[in-house]
Write an enzyme that holds these catalytic residues in place. Structure first.
Site, PDB file in Angstrom:
ATOM      1  N   ARG B  64       0.855  -1.178   0.000  1.00  0.00           N
ATOM      2  CA  ARG B  64       0.000   0.000   0.000  1.00  0.00           C
ATOM      3  C   ARG B  64       0.894   1.232   0.000  1.00  0.00           C
ATOM      4  O   ARG B  64       1.819   1.320   0.803  1.00  0.00           O
ATOM      5  CB  ARG B  64      -0.869   0.025   1.250  1.00  0.00           C
ATOM      6  CG  ARG B  64      -1.867  -1.108   1.267  1.00  0.00           C
ATOM      7  CD  ARG B  64      -2.553  -1.195   2.624  1.00  0.00           C
ATOM      8  NE  ARG B  64      -3.353  -2.407   2.669  1.00  0.00           N
ATOM      9  CZ  ARG B  64      -3.927  -2.894   3.766  1.00  0.00           C
ATOM     10  NH1 ARG B  64      -3.769  -2.256   4.916  1.00  0.00           N
ATOM     11  NH2 ARG B  64      -4.635  -3.995   3.713  1.00  0.00           N
ATOM     12  N   ASP B  66       1.024   5.473   0.354  1.00  0.00           N
ATOM     13  CA  ASP B  66       0.247   6.595   0.896  1.00  0.00           C
ATOM     14  C   ASP B  66      -0.077   7.632  -0.181  1.00  0.00           C
ATOM     15  O   ASP B  66       0.521   7.616  -1.258  1.00  0.00           O
ATOM     16  CB  ASP B  66       1.055   7.288   2.005  1.00  0.00           C
ATOM     17  CG  ASP B  66       1.202   6.426   3.239  1.00  0.00           C
ATOM     18  OD1 ASP B  66       0.199   5.822   3.668  1.00  0.00           O
ATOM     19  OD2 ASP B  66       2.327   6.337   3.769  1.00  0.00           O
ATOM     20  N   TYR B 125      12.325   0.455  -2.631  1.00  0.00           N
ATOM     21  CA  TYR B 125      11.810   1.818  -2.686  1.00  0.00           C
ATOM     22  C   TYR B 125      12.964   2.780  -2.952  1.00  0.00           C
ATOM     23  O   TYR B 125      14.112   2.503  -2.569  1.00  0.00           O
ATOM     24  CB  TYR B 125      11.191   2.215  -1.334  1.00  0.00           C
ATOM     25  CG  TYR B 125       9.839   1.630  -1.064  1.00  0.00           C
ATOM     26  CD1 TYR B 125       8.686   2.322  -1.420  1.00  0.00           C
ATOM     27  CD2 TYR B 125       9.699   0.387  -0.452  1.00  0.00           C
ATOM     28  CE1 TYR B 125       7.422   1.792  -1.168  1.00  0.00           C
ATOM     29  CE2 TYR B 125       8.444  -0.152  -0.198  1.00  0.00           C
ATOM     30  CZ  TYR B 125       7.308   0.553  -0.553  1.00  0.00           C
ATOM     31  OH  TYR B 125       6.072   0.035  -0.309  1.00  0.00           O
ATOM     32  N   ARG B 212       9.944   6.591   4.892  1.00  0.00           N
ATOM     33  CA  ARG B 212       9.868   8.044   5.086  1.00  0.00           C
ATOM     34  C   ARG B 212      10.419   8.464   6.454  1.00  0.00           C
ATOM     35  O   ARG B 212      11.036   9.518   6.579  1.00  0.00           O
ATOM     36  CB  ARG B 212       8.420   8.517   4.904  1.00  0.00           C
ATOM     37  CG  ARG B 212       7.965   8.422   3.435  1.00  0.00           C
ATOM     38  CD  ARG B 212       6.459   8.542   3.286  1.00  0.00           C
ATOM     39  NE  ARG B 212       5.964   9.766   3.878  1.00  0.00           N
ATOM     40  CZ  ARG B 212       4.664  10.025   4.083  1.00  0.00           C
ATOM     41  NH1 ARG B 212       3.755   9.140   3.726  1.00  0.00           N
ATOM     42  NH2 ARG B 212       4.294  11.161   4.630  1.00  0.00           N
TER      43      ARG B 212
END
Lengths: 259, 259
Positions: B64, B66, B125, B212
């Site tokens: 998922r 954001d 990522y 993050r």
């Protein structure tokens, strides 16, 4: 700054000339140049300068870019009666430009004889084709999407026929205002980066639509519609109708100006 | 396709399972997951599938993302009662997705036991910081803009403290639903590319906001607010308040999933 060559305007009026390096995304603009039918990069820069200095000036760019064409390194100059530090000018412009995809990357005070357009000795552009089956999501409006595989070797070979001094009548826009169609290309590199093909081209100056028209013809070479050597014949014809299509503006980037 | 492990659903219903590779620009979305307060990537994919197949399905993603987070290579799967070729599915989806910044880069028919989320063995990522004085124009909404110069060496050094198996409680969102805060990071590379800094990170799986939150703390290291070693202490504290800020979503890209 008074220029050593004594040709500067500061002999008449005490102005300060600023040179700025500008990045922009061309999508929302009618192009670099001011027009009455929409917002231009030149227009938003002049507005930003007016907002911070209260002076209405003309911003001169190194090259005019068409609607949708981007810039990593457009160069421009303008004169102000009030004297600010170059740092202050850059900060203030970026503040007033914040609602537009235009930023000033660098600013310096230059001699009065510096001219963004006429002092330039070399310009470079990049054209990007996204060559993959699927359309762009992350680079939408920033590339020309060609779903069928292009022959890179053939395009690279063909591009070399553009290098050197040629009459580029076949590859200039029919409405091009330049006095001569003869230009000298210093470099034309074609390289693949993952699913993109980058066309990097350098010359002292270019004719209107020249890069987009050359890339449009190279795309025909990449598709096999043209042989690499067809470029030579197209140049010899000296007629726009002997050339390939004009590549769309969104794949074009004004990269750099050398003085 | 019936799976060799005999765990597939096709033993019950004759369904075909499709695996898709998806690129998207996260800016206009409330995130990957369907929500009632806006459009989601999952939602527009399900809508596109309904439009071409008349079947209302659930699309399962590998991870998922954001709101505002992008993907170069999200992976998802879904089942259809009607059998189409994978090529047809990809083409039809891209046609119906054309008004959204979402594209299907690849599609294949997979065994019924394939699960985009549970079959994944590695995810990667990338986080991008634009580290220059001027804000972004061409990469607006695609990077975290930090105007002050960051110490690359210090961040690179600090990032290595995250590699290996750790309790990442300090670096997970307070609302994170994962049953265990222990994760194993395989790689954390920090490199500069012109005016950008790329943080490349790989693991079997991640906690909510983990990338993050790690990047937010590395930014503090880059600014000199933290020593590289402060990362070790922060990990040991096992408390979100011991960590740095959460880096904004627009710099994050879901790059790749390995099965």
């Amino acid at each position: 700054m008074v220029c050593p060559c004594q040709k500067g305007r500061s002999l008449i009026l005490p102005m300060t000339r600023y040179k700025i390096l500008v990045e922009y995304e061309g999508t929302p603009f009618v192009g670099w140049q001011f027009q009455t039918n929409g917002i231009s990069v030149q227009g938003v820069l002049e507005e930003a300068i007016l907002n911070f200095s209260q002076e209405r000036v003309r911003v001169e760019g190194a090259g005019r870019t068409d609607a949708g064409v981007h810039a990593h390194g457009q160069v421009a100059h303008f004169d102000l009666l009030k004297a600010f530090t170059s740092h202050k000018v850059q900060e203030a412009l970026n503040f007033y430009l914040r609602l537009h995809p235009v930023v000033v990357l660098a600013c310096e005070i230059v001699e009065d004889c510096f001219h963004a357009r006429f002092s330039a000795i070399r310009r470079s552009y990049r054209y990007i084709i996204l060559n993959r089956q699927s359309p762009p999501a992350l680079v939408k409006n920033r590339v020309w999407w060609i779903p069928k595989p292009l022959n890179l070797g053939a395009m690279e070979h063909a591009a070399q026929y553009f290098v050197g001094q040629h009459d580029f009548t076949t590859f200039r826009a029919t409405g091009c205002q330049a006095s001569s169609p003869v230009k000298t290309l210093d470099r034309f590199d074609v390289q693949r980066y993952e699913d993109q093909i980058w066309f990097d081209v350098e010359a002292r100056s270019f004719l209107h639509h020249q890069v987009r028209n050359m890339v449009g013809s190279l795309k025909w070479v990449g598709e096999g519609k043209w042989q690499s050597e067809t470029i030579v014949q197209a140049l010899e014809q000296k007629s726009r109708i002997a050339g390939g299509p004009t590549a769309p503006p969104e794949g074009l980037y004004f990269l750099k100006v050398i003085y």
